[in-house]
Design an enzyme around this catalytic site. Structure first.
Site, PDB file in Angstrom:
ATOM      1  N   ASP A   1      -1.392  -2.512   3.993  1.00  0.00           N
ATOM      2  CA  ASP A   1      -0.175  -3.372   3.587  1.00  0.00           C
ATOM      3  C   ASP A   1       1.114  -2.591   3.590  1.00  0.00           C
ATOM      4  OD1 ASP A   1      -1.987  -5.481   3.149  1.00  0.00           O
ATOM      5  OD2 ASP A   1      -1.350  -5.765   1.102  1.00  0.00           O
TER       6      ASP A   1
ATOM      7  N   HIS B   1      -3.017   0.974   1.911  1.00  0.00           N
ATOM      8  CA  HIS B   1      -1.462   0.866   2.221  1.00  0.00           C
ATOM      9  C   HIS B   1      -1.062   1.998   3.310  1.00  0.00           C
ATOM     10  CE1 HIS B   1      -2.031  -1.182  -1.674  1.00  0.00           C
ATOM     11  NE2 HIS B   1      -0.911  -1.865  -1.144  1.00  0.00           N
TER      12      HIS B   1
END
Length: 478
Positions: A298, A440
């Site tokens: 992400d 991430h």
């Protein structure tokens, strides 16, 4: 006092001092645990002389995410920082005033400061900041701020720099804005004509910025429309105002006289002819379904970390899904294209990482559709999956999403621990076929963890595939 007594007294004093220091450290550590502040990261962008600064602060009572441009010229950066600090202080003061309410409701206030960048030419840029805060009220606060920057002179400029102001110009601006609001399907039913007239009488045009071919006007929520309209923006043809431009700026902006400006198609979702034929992949999925997971990343892309992730995935012959932010897609289009060319899946993570359940319907559509339009422009294909920021969604949000919404089954907490071994431990503890792993790629420590996770998956006989493939396998089993 004898020598022995003095020695004992000294030992007692040192012991008390040690206890005091230990207690102080414990208290300090406890206080530190109450607030987790990520060190600000500054990354390069594809715009010469402009980098991106990102800061995320987590506190039991609030969450802050701040994005801002960082220039090579320090005084220019300081001008932006003055505004950023002002908005941050306003939010923290509101949190302080509502502290009892937040603690009673166990509610976490949210503050987002994001910006969009518009390159006018090689040295002129427009930056549009959007500040949103949600503390005690249901609707939150929204405001915008415009900075036009001339990198040729390392200075911010204003409407007064560009135009020869006159009553005629203000009248012309007002009439064109009024016409645009009244004809807009998004704003016409919520437009306050008297409020726009009041704006005309008081404005210094500080809400104006330029793009390649338009004069853009951005208004705060409730300023000239009802709250449901959010923060409206109106585009007027720059060529319509060429007679008011100062001569030197008319040359720098290379004005071409046109009657209108074109707008792009913001249709969300990939074209029908590009949809994946699920049946063609059945045999492959059946052979892999017992040992597949989906690695998902992400908040990227990141100019360094995403490239390293791609190299590692290639080394282990695995595929991942990258849930990208539109604001970062805009900065790194070549990197987005590289992810796509290497066969990885690209998901929509909204434009500015706003909590979608707390913004208007129009704002939700903009957050989702802008990403897909950007991906279409770069790769010729929109997103194939969607992940809402913070995993926060509901039926109202979902009506504006045309592809599967994907959350996760393993949260590696990489954003919190920033510890490669701890990240690997989360994967080991929760790994099973069909797992969807959340990471991430904006954190360097996540890439260090990926160097541990990939060989572990391989050793256990697992491979990583696109998350949409994991969803199809799950659907077939259901």
């Amino acid at each position: 006092m004898t020598v022995i007594q003095k020695v004992y007294a000294t030992l007692v004093f040192l012991l008390l001092l040690l206890v005091g220091l230990t207690f102080s450290l414990i208290v300090t550590e406890s206080d530190t645990d109450k607030q987790v502040k990520a060190t600000e990261e500054v990354t390069q962008s594809h715009y010469p002389g402009i980098n991106i600064g990102t800061e995320v602060i987590e506190d039991p009572n609030y969450h802050m995410a701040i994005h801002r441009p960082v220039f090579e010229d320090e005084p220019l950066t300081e001008q932006i920082l003055t505004y950023v600090n002002q908005k941050q202080e306003e939010f923290l003061e509101e949190v302080k005033q509502n502290q009892p309410y937040l603690e009673e409701r166990q509610w976490q206030a949210n503050f987002y400061l994001t910006f969009d960048i518009y390159q006018v030419n090689e040295t002129l840029y427009s930056f549009v900041f959007n500040a949103e805060s949600y503390v005690a009220g249901a609707n939150g606060r929204q405001s915008s701020k415009v900075f036009m920057v001339d990198l040729q002179k390392n200075a911010t400029i204003s409407a007064q720099t560009l135009f020869e102001e006159s009553t005629e110009m203000y009248d012309d601006v007002h009439q064109q804005l009024k016409k645009a609001f009244e004809s807009s399907p998004d704003y016409q039913d919520m437009f306050f004509e008297e409020a726009l007239l009041e704006w005309k009488q008081e404005t210094d045009l500080s809400n104006l910025y330029v793009t390649e071919d338009a004069l853009m006007f951005t208004f705060d929520k409730y300023e000239v429309t009802a709250g449901a309209a959010g923060s409206p923006e109106i585009a007027l043809p720059l060529s319509d105002f060429h007679t008011f431009l100062k001569e030197d700026w008319r040359a720098r902006l290379n004005i071409e006289i046109e009657n209108d400006i074109s707008t792009g198609d913001t249709t969300s979702g990939a074209p029908d002819e590009e949809q994946t034929d699920i049946d063609d992949h059945d045999d492959e999925e059946n052979s892999q379904e017992t040992k597949v997971v989906a690695l998902t990343f992400d908040d990227g892309p990141h100019p360094e970390n995403t490239l390293k992730a791609l190299q590692l995935l290639e080394k282990y012959d695995m595929t991942a899904t990258f849930f990208m932010l539109g604001s970062r897609i805009d900065f790194y289009p070549d990197l987005v294209q590289e992810v796509f060319k290497r066969g990885h899946e690209i998901g929509n993570h909204t434009w500015n990482h706003k909590q979608l359940t707390k913004i208007s319907d129009a704002a939700i559509q903009e957050e989702v559709n802008r990403v897909d339009q950007a991906l279409l422009n770069i790769n010729g294909q929109a997103s194939t999956v969607f992940r809402p920021p913070y995993g926060s969604t509901n039926t109202r949000v979902e009506q504006y999403v045309d592809v599967p919404t994907v959350l996760w089954t393993i949260d590696t907490l990489d954003w919190k621990t920033k510890d490669p071994d701890a990240i690997l431990a989360e994967v080991k503890e929760n790994l099973k076929p069909g797992a969807i792993i959340l990471m991430h790629d904006i954190h360097a420590t996540t890439i260090e963890a990926l160097e541990l996770v990939l060989p572990y998956l391989e050793e256990r006989g697992y491979t990583s595939v696109e998350v949409s493939k994991v969803l199809r396998i799950h659907d077939k089993k259901s």
